[in-house]
Design a protein around this motif. Structure first.
Motif, short mmCIF file in Angstrom:
data_model
loop_
_atom_site.label_atom_id
_atom_site.label_comp_id
_atom_site.label_asym_id
_atom_site.label_seq_id
_atom_site.Cartn_x
_atom_site.Cartn_y
_atom_site.Cartn_z
N ALA A 54 59.44 -4.25 13.29
CA ALA A 54 58.04 -4.31 12.87
C ALA A 54 57.28 -3.09 13.37
O ALA A 54 56.39 -2.58 12.69
CB ALA A 54 57.39 -5.59 13.38
N HIS B 3 53.10 1.09 14.62
CA HIS B 3 52.41 0.69 15.85
C HIS B 3 53.48 0.51 16.93
O HIS B 3 54.56 0.01 16.65
CB HIS B 3 51.66 -0.63 15.66
CG HIS B 3 50.39 -0.49 14.90
ND1 HIS B 3 50.35 -0.27 13.54
CD2 HIS B 3 49.10 -0.54 15.31
CE1 HIS B 3 49.10 -0.19 13.14
NE2 HIS B 3 48.32 -0.34 14.20
N PRO C 151 49.47 -9.20 13.40
CA PRO C 151 50.08 -9.94 12.28
C PRO C 151 50.59 -11.30 12.73
O PRO C 151 50.93 -11.50 13.90
CB PRO C 151 51.23 -9.04 11.83
CG PRO C 151 51.51 -8.13 12.97
CD PRO C 151 50.24 -8.02 13.76
N TYR D 114 58.03 -0.30 11.03
CA TYR D 114 57.43 -0.54 9.72
C TYR D 114 55.92 -0.30 9.73
O TYR D 114 55.37 0.26 8.80
CB TYR D 114 57.74 -1.97 9.28
CG TYR D 114 57.29 -2.30 7.88
CD1 TYR D 114 57.94 -1.77 6.77
CD2 TYR D 114 56.24 -3.18 7.67
CE1 TYR D 114 57.53 -2.07 5.49
CE2 TYR D 114 55.83 -3.50 6.39
CZ TYR D 114 56.47 -2.95 5.30
OH TYR D 114 56.07 -3.26 4.03
N THR D 115 55.26 -0.76 10.80
CA THR D 115 53.79 -0.66 10.86
C THR D 115 53.30 0.63 11.50
O THR D 115 52.11 0.91 11.47
CB THR D 115 53.20 -1.83 11.66
OG1 THR D 115 53.67 -1.76 13.02
CG2 THR D 115 53.57 -3.16 11.05
N GLN E 155 43.80 -3.79 7.83
CA GLN E 155 43.46 -2.75 8.79
C GLN E 155 42.92 -1.47 8.14
O GLN E 155 42.50 -0.56 8.83
CB GLN E 155 44.67 -2.38 9.66
CG GLN E 155 45.24 -3.54 10.45
CD GLN E 155 44.22 -4.16 11.36
OE1 GLN E 155 43.67 -3.50 12.23
NE2 GLN E 155 43.94 -5.44 11.16
N TRP F 56 48.60 -7.93 7.09
CA TRP F 56 47.88 -7.41 8.25
C TRP F 56 47.58 -5.92 8.09
O TRP F 56 46.46 -5.49 8.38
CB TRP F 56 48.69 -7.66 9.53
CG TRP F 56 48.02 -7.15 10.75
CD1 TRP F 56 46.92 -7.67 11.36
CD2 TRP F 56 48.41 -6.01 11.52
NE1 TRP F 56 46.59 -6.92 12.48
CE2 TRP F 56 47.50 -5.90 12.60
CE3 TRP F 56 49.44 -5.09 11.42
CZ2 TRP F 56 47.59 -4.89 13.54
CZ3 TRP F 56 49.53 -4.10 12.37
CH2 TRP F 56 48.61 -4.01 13.41
N LEU F 57 48.55 -5.16 7.61
CA LEU F 57 48.30 -3.73 7.40
C LEU F 57 47.18 -3.51 6.39
O LEU F 57 46.33 -2.66 6.58
CB LEU F 57 49.59 -3.03 6.92
CG LEU F 57 50.66 -2.80 7.98
CD1 LEU F 57 51.95 -2.32 7.34
CD2 LEU F 57 50.18 -1.83 9.03
N LEU G 168 53.27 -8.82 7.71
CA LEU G 168 53.04 -7.43 8.10
C LEU G 168 52.23 -6.69 7.04
O LEU G 168 51.28 -5.98 7.36
CB LEU G 168 54.37 -6.72 8.35
CG LEU G 168 55.16 -7.20 9.56
CD1 LEU G 168 56.55 -6.56 9.57
CD2 LEU G 168 54.43 -6.91 10.86
N ASP G 169 52.60 -6.88 5.76
CA ASP G 169 51.87 -6.21 4.68
C ASP G 169 50.42 -6.68 4.62
O ASP G 169 49.50 -5.87 4.44
CB ASP G 169 52.55 -6.45 3.34
CG ASP G 169 53.86 -5.69 3.19
OD1 ASP G 169 54.09 -4.72 3.96
OD2 ASP G 169 54.67 -6.06 2.31
#
Length: 80
Positions: free
Chosen positions: A21, A27, A42, A24-25, A65, A61-62, A58-59
């Motif tokens: 994750a 972060h 997320p 991917y993010t 943001q 949450w992104l 995750l998508d």
């Protein structure tokens, strides 16, 4: 980056552990760990004593943001 696949109620769900994750993010793992304990990150779940995120979480949450500059118009989705 490839996600792992988990069968949930007969349907495949793409999942990622914290290191995946993080990649991917974009972060840091420590940021995801902090957000997991303080909130604001997320959605996640625990399985076999490990933390996982779904790709959908995750998508989502992104997307939440994204911040637009006040000097530039935010996209409206209309025709140009």
């Amino acid at each position: 980056m490839e996600f792992m696949t988990l069968e949930l109620h007969g349907r495949p769900v793409e999942i990622a552990n914290t290191p995946m994750a993080s990649k991917y993010t974009l972060h840091a793992k420590s940021t995801l760990n902090t957000l997991r304990s303080r909130g604001g990150g997320p959605e996640w779940f625990r399985l076999a004593n490990k933390c996982y995120y779904t790709r959908q979480a995750l998508d989502s949450w992104l997307s939440s943001q994204i911040q637009y500059s006040q000097s530039a118009a935010a996209p409206t989705g209309g025709d140009a």
